[in-house]
Motif scaffolding. Structure first.
Motif, PDB file in Angstrom:
ATOM      1  N   GLY A 113       0.804  -1.217   0.000  1.00  0.00           N
ATOM      2  CA  GLY A 113       0.000   0.000   0.000  1.00  0.00           C
ATOM      3  C   GLY A 113       0.831   1.258   0.000  1.00  0.00           C
ATOM      4  N   TYR A 114       0.385   2.244   0.757  1.00  0.00           N
ATOM      5  CA  TYR A 114       0.921   3.595   0.689  1.00  0.00           C
ATOM      6  C   TYR A 114       1.210   4.139   2.088  1.00  0.00           C
ATOM      7  N   LEU A 115       2.351   4.795   2.240  1.00  0.00           N
ATOM      8  CA  LEU A 115       2.716   5.486   3.473  1.00  0.00           C
ATOM      9  C   LEU A 115       3.025   6.936   3.130  1.00  0.00           C
ATOM     10  N   ARG A 116       2.415   7.863   3.848  1.00  0.00           N
ATOM     11  CA  ARG A 116       2.708   9.286   3.705  1.00  0.00           C
ATOM     12  C   ARG A 116       3.236   9.779   5.042  1.00  0.00           C
ATOM     13  N   THR A 117       4.405  10.401   5.032  1.00  0.00           N
ATOM     14  CA  THR A 117       4.961  10.940   6.266  1.00  0.00           C
ATOM     15  C   THR A 117       4.923  12.462   6.241  1.00  0.00           C
ATOM     16  N   PHE A 118       4.831  13.044   7.419  1.00  0.00           N
ATOM     17  CA  PHE A 118       4.846  14.490   7.614  1.00  0.00           C
ATOM     18  C   PHE A 118       5.943  14.789   8.629  1.00  0.00           C
ATOM     19  N   ILE A 119       6.857  15.680   8.270  1.00  0.00           N
ATOM     20  CA  ILE A 119       8.013  15.983   9.102  1.00  0.00           C
ATOM     21  C   ILE A 119       7.816  17.352   9.755  1.00  0.00           C
ATOM     22  N   PRO A 120       7.850  17.412  11.097  1.00  0.00           N
ATOM     23  CA  PRO A 120       7.616  18.694  11.787  1.00  0.00           C
ATOM     24  C   PRO A 120       8.857  19.589  11.781  1.00  0.00           C
ATOM     25  N   ASN A 121       8.634  20.860  12.072  1.00  0.00           N
ATOM     26  CA  ASN A 121       9.717  21.826  12.271  1.00  0.00           C
ATOM     27  C   ASN A 121      10.749  21.816  11.143  1.00  0.00           C
ATOM     28  N   THR A 122      10.251  21.952   9.921  1.00  0.00           N
ATOM     29  CA  THR A 122      11.123  22.005   8.750  1.00  0.00           C
ATOM     30  C   THR A 122      11.125  23.426   8.200  1.00  0.00           C
ATOM     31  N   TYR A 123      12.307  23.909   7.898  1.00  0.00           N
ATOM     32  CA  TYR A 123      12.461  25.287   7.440  1.00  0.00           C
ATOM     33  C   TYR A 123      13.298  25.330   6.171  1.00  0.00           C
ATOM     34  N   LYS A 124      13.124  26.406   5.393  1.00  0.00           N
ATOM     35  CA  LYS A 124      13.997  26.624   4.244  1.00  0.00           C
ATOM     36  C   LYS A 124      14.370  28.096   4.184  1.00  0.00           C
ATOM     37  N   VAL A 125      15.506  28.334   3.571  1.00  0.00           N
ATOM     38  CA  VAL A 125      15.988  29.700   3.394  1.00  0.00           C
ATOM     39  C   VAL A 125      15.542  30.164   2.009  1.00  0.00           C
ATOM     40  N   THR A 126      14.824  31.292   1.959  1.00  0.00           N
ATOM     41  CA  THR A 126      14.337  31.817   0.680  1.00  0.00           C
ATOM     42  C   THR A 126      15.466  32.537  -0.058  1.00  0.00           C
ATOM     43  N   ASN A 127      15.196  32.910  -1.299  1.00  0.00           N
ATOM     44  CA  ASN A 127      16.181  33.632  -2.116  1.00  0.00           C
ATOM     45  C   ASN A 127      16.605  34.958  -1.488  1.00  0.00           C
ATOM     46  N   THR A 128      15.729  35.528  -0.670  1.00  0.00           N
ATOM     47  CA  THR A 128      16.052  36.811  -0.019  1.00  0.00           C
ATOM     48  C   THR A 128      16.796  36.621   1.300  1.00  0.00           C
ATOM     49  N   GLY A 129      17.022  35.372   1.699  1.00  0.00           N
ATOM     50  CA  GLY A 129      17.741  35.097   2.935  1.00  0.00           C
ATOM     51  C   GLY A 129      16.862  34.922   4.144  1.00  0.00           C
ATOM     52  N   ASP A 130      15.539  35.006   3.962  1.00  0.00           N
ATOM     53  CA  ASP A 130      14.620  34.802   5.080  1.00  0.00           C
ATOM     54  C   ASP A 130      14.457  33.307   5.350  1.00  0.00           C
ATOM     55  N   VAL A 131      14.214  32.973   6.609  1.00  0.00           N
ATOM     56  CA  VAL A 131      13.940  31.583   6.993  1.00  0.00           C
ATOM     57  C   VAL A 131      12.434  31.427   7.100  1.00  0.00           C
ATOM     58  N   LYS A 132      11.928  30.412   6.396  1.00  0.00           N
ATOM     59  CA  LYS A 132      10.476  30.214   6.317  1.00  0.00           C
ATOM     60  C   LYS A 132      10.139  28.765   6.686  1.00  0.00           C
ATOM     61  N   LYS A 133       9.108  28.595   7.514  1.00  0.00           N
ATOM     62  CA  LYS A 133       8.656  27.249   7.877  1.00  0.00           C
ATOM     63  C   LYS A 133       7.887  26.649   6.700  1.00  0.00           C
ATOM     64  N   VAL A 134       8.150  25.378   6.386  1.00  0.00           N
ATOM     65  CA  VAL A 134       7.491  24.713   5.261  1.00  0.00           C
ATOM     66  C   VAL A 134       6.915  23.379   5.715  1.00  0.00           C
TER      67      VAL A 134
END
Length: 194
Positions: A113-134
């Motif tokens: 079957g199928y497994l979908r995972t969700f990972i908490p507290n994940t962030y990325k740095v945008t092109n402008t240098g800001d940190v954004k939660k995703v």
């Protein structure tokens, strides 16, 4: 991966709907609800339906009847692994079942079957240098193999209720380097329908 997710979801729904439309021998036989512990200690739940595809009986020399069947068991569930991931599982399973004259049973089987995972507290740095939660997570194809032991509860006589324990090994693809294995322990109640 969204195409795989959509395909597996559609397949799960079609199998479940098709089974409900089958003749009386293949109708819904039981409903199970239980604790689903990924690696035992990561709490979750699982709900399963059981449809018998084939069933037959063997009578022993001591006049005790052994009931045997092959079933398909669509199930859905999930688990929570603190600070790591939450998983949602849709897992149709095939099983060989053997029930003794007292109503206790043993099953062995496997599923895909199928497994979908969700990972908490994940962030990325945008092109402008800001940190954004995703929102982050992964889609997996999952298989499992299991054994299940059911004990009929004495107080449930009209429509039997069983206590079951179901250890299982699950394997999810793709992952680094190839796949990842999980052990899960499922414990719950199975309500048999007439």
């Amino acid at each position: 991966m969204n195409k795989i997710h959509s395909f597996l979801t559609l397949l799960f729904v079609l199998i479940t709907c098709n089974l409900q439309a089958q003749d009386k021998e293949k109708k819904l036989k039981s409903i199970s609800v239980g604790y689903f512990g990924e690696m035992i200690t990561h709490p979750g739940f699982k709900v399963s339906l059981s449809y018998h595809i084939f069933q037959w009986e063997n009578e022993k020399k001591n006049n005790k009847t052994i009931k045997k069947s092959v079933s398909i068991n669509p199930s859905i569930g999930g688990y929570y692994h603190r600070r790591y991931q939450t998983g949602i599982v849709a897992l149709p399973e095939f099983a060989y079942n053997r029930t003794n004259s007292k109503g206790n049973s043993f099953s062995i089987g496997s599923g895909a079957g199928y497994l979908r995972t969700f990972i908490p507290n994940t962030y990325k740095v945008t092109n402008t240098g800001d940190v954004k939660k995703v929102n982050a997570g992964y889609n997996y194809f999952m298989t499992n193999v299991f054994m299940s032991f059911d004990k009929k509860l004495k107080w449930a006589t009209k429509n039997p209720v069983h206590l079951y324990i179901k250890p299982q090994f699950m394997y999810a693809l793709p992952n680094f380097p190839n796949g990842v294995g999980y052990f899960a322990l499922e414990i719950g109640l199975k309500y048999s329908l007439k």
